[in-house]
Design an enzyme around this catalytic site. Sequence first.
Site, short mmCIF file in Angstrom:
data_model
loop_
_atom_site.label_atom_id
_atom_site.label_comp_id
_atom_site.label_asym_id
_atom_site.label_seq_id
_atom_site.Cartn_x
_atom_site.Cartn_y
_atom_site.Cartn_z
N LYS A 114 100.84 -88.05 -3.41
CA LYS A 114 101.48 -87.35 -4.54
C LYS A 114 102.52 -88.26 -5.21
O LYS A 114 102.73 -88.14 -6.41
CB LYS A 114 102.14 -86.05 -4.09
CG LYS A 114 101.19 -85.06 -3.48
CD LYS A 114 100.69 -84.01 -4.47
CE LYS A 114 99.60 -83.18 -3.82
NZ LYS A 114 98.70 -82.48 -4.63
N LYS A 196 88.98 -85.95 -2.12
CA LYS A 196 88.96 -84.52 -1.78
C LYS A 196 88.86 -83.68 -3.06
O LYS A 196 89.48 -84.00 -4.06
CB LYS A 196 90.27 -84.23 -1.03
CG LYS A 196 90.55 -82.78 -0.73
CD LYS A 196 91.90 -82.64 -0.01
CE LYS A 196 93.01 -82.29 -0.99
NZ LYS A 196 93.93 -81.23 -0.55
N LYS A 199 92.63 -78.84 -6.46
CA LYS A 199 92.82 -77.96 -7.60
C LYS A 199 93.71 -78.55 -8.67
O LYS A 199 93.61 -78.18 -9.82
CB LYS A 199 93.32 -76.60 -7.15
CG LYS A 199 94.65 -76.58 -6.44
CD LYS A 199 95.06 -75.12 -6.24
CE LYS A 199 95.47 -74.84 -4.81
NZ LYS A 199 96.70 -75.54 -4.42
P1 ATP Z 1 96.84 -79.70 -4.75
O1 ATP Z 1 95.77 -80.38 -5.54
O2 ATP Z 1 97.81 -78.95 -5.58
O3 ATP Z 1 97.50 -80.60 -3.76
P2 ATP Z 1 94.76 -78.64 -3.08
O4 ATP Z 1 93.61 -78.38 -3.95
O5 ATP Z 1 94.74 -79.86 -2.26
O6 ATP Z 1 96.11 -78.57 -3.91
P3 ATP Z 1 95.96 -76.88 -1.20
O7 ATP Z 1 96.77 -75.79 -1.76
O8 ATP Z 1 96.68 -78.09 -0.73
O9 ATP Z 1 94.85 -77.36 -2.20
O10 ATP Z 1 95.05 -76.35 -0.02
C1 ATP Z 1 94.87 -75.02 0.36
C2 ATP Z 1 94.11 -74.96 1.66
O11 ATP Z 1 92.78 -75.34 1.44
C3 ATP Z 1 94.65 -75.90 2.72
O12 ATP Z 1 94.47 -75.31 3.99
C4 ATP Z 1 93.79 -77.11 2.59
O13 ATP Z 1 93.68 -77.81 3.79
C5 ATP Z 1 92.46 -76.50 2.18
N1 ATP Z 1 91.73 -77.38 1.28
C6 ATP Z 1 92.15 -77.83 0.06
N2 ATP Z 1 91.24 -78.62 -0.50
C7 ATP Z 1 90.22 -78.69 0.39
C8 ATP Z 1 88.96 -79.36 0.40
N3 ATP Z 1 88.59 -80.13 -0.60
N4 ATP Z 1 88.15 -79.19 1.46
C9 ATP Z 1 88.50 -78.40 2.48
N5 ATP Z 1 89.68 -77.74 2.55
C10 ATP Z 1 90.53 -77.88 1.53
#
Ligand code: ATP
Length: 334
Positions: A114, A196, A199
């Site tokens: 980040k 990954k 969002k």
């Molecule tokens: P940001 O992009 O704002 O960092 P993010 O998309 O990575 O957000 P989080 O809010 O960090 O999402 O994740 C919510 C939950 O979903 C967490 O438990 C995280 O481990 C899981 N998660 C997020 N993205 C993935 C993914 N691509 N595959 C599997 N699990 C995920």
Amino acid sequence: MSEKKTMLSGIKPSGDLTLGSYLGAIKNWPARAEEFDCYYFMADMHAITVRQDPAALRRRTLEQLAQYIACGLDPEKNTLFIQSHVRQHAELGWVLNCYAMFGELSRMTQFKDKSAKNADNINGGLFTYPSLMAADILLYQPDFVPVGEDQKQHVELTRNIVQRFNGVYGDVFKMPEPYIPKVGARIMSLTNPAAKMSKSENEDTGRVTLMDSPAVIMKQFKRAVTDSDTERCVRYDPENKPGVANLMAIYAAVTGKSFAEIEAEFEGQGYGKFKPAVGEAVVETLRPIREETERLLADKAYLEGVYRAGAEKAAYVAEKTLRKVYKKIGFVAR
Ligand code: ATP
Ligand code: LTN
């Protein structure tokens, strides 16, 4: 006091929930309600470690609550709340900051990622994110913390804090275990299988959100990156065929089929059949969730009732832990 074990998890309302957060996290939560006391929250305090538009943050926080319920989390059986409504998170977060080391915080992959992506806003909150997360967890003394693979490091840091804190003050915190699903723990971007699915990134590239229309979902899957190998067959080989492996993981997670079954199903067929099949399976999985979310969002009074009751229940449990901590560390009782 109930005899059940406890589970807790949270998601930041920093963007629209993706198929990644669904398969890696939320999908696995509803079935736990019978066996565990479950707490799930919208981590709005964590979301502001990256600049958020205030109106969008408010909208997404409520939308995320509606999505939790639409994904099957019954508010009668689970405690659903908004992190900033339970003051104890900020309070314990401060205390735990004093038990988290600069070195270990510096090593967190999410902080490094980040920081690289928000070079103009590497704020203190981004750095101490894991101590607030440790507070989120430890206030409720959970046995398990169900998260995707990317959050394992933060739960490990929480465990270090528990060891350090309990080492000084005795058994104050229960040691939490990360709980990571076997399939779907790490869903990758559809256009870049090395990153990954996230969002807050890939705005219109390799992600699918829970609110996308069937047409958008199909388009995303049809243009998903497969692999440039010559064999062009559906075979699980994450090293050499990461794009196909990712699609297989998604298909396995939504249909419950094994990789062997999927390979047999598409034997002798190219990727042209496989990609739309995955798209259709995802469309059918997400359709009821999107429809139910829309219905719930039209009922603001209901959602308000849910998050108020959730915060009240959560605060009761959180306060008990916080008092114990304040006493142990030497704060004068009010
Ligand atoms: P940001 O992009 O704002 O960092 P993010 O998309 O990575 O957000 P989080 O809010 O960090 O999402 O994740 C919510 C939950 O979903 C967490 O438990 C995280 O481990 C899981 N998660 C997020 N993205 C993935 C993914 N691509 N595959 C599997 N699990 C995920
Ligand atoms: N850091 C997590 C969200 C989160 C969380 C938590 C998860 C905040 N507090 C406590 C589990 C337990 C994320 O980025 N997904």
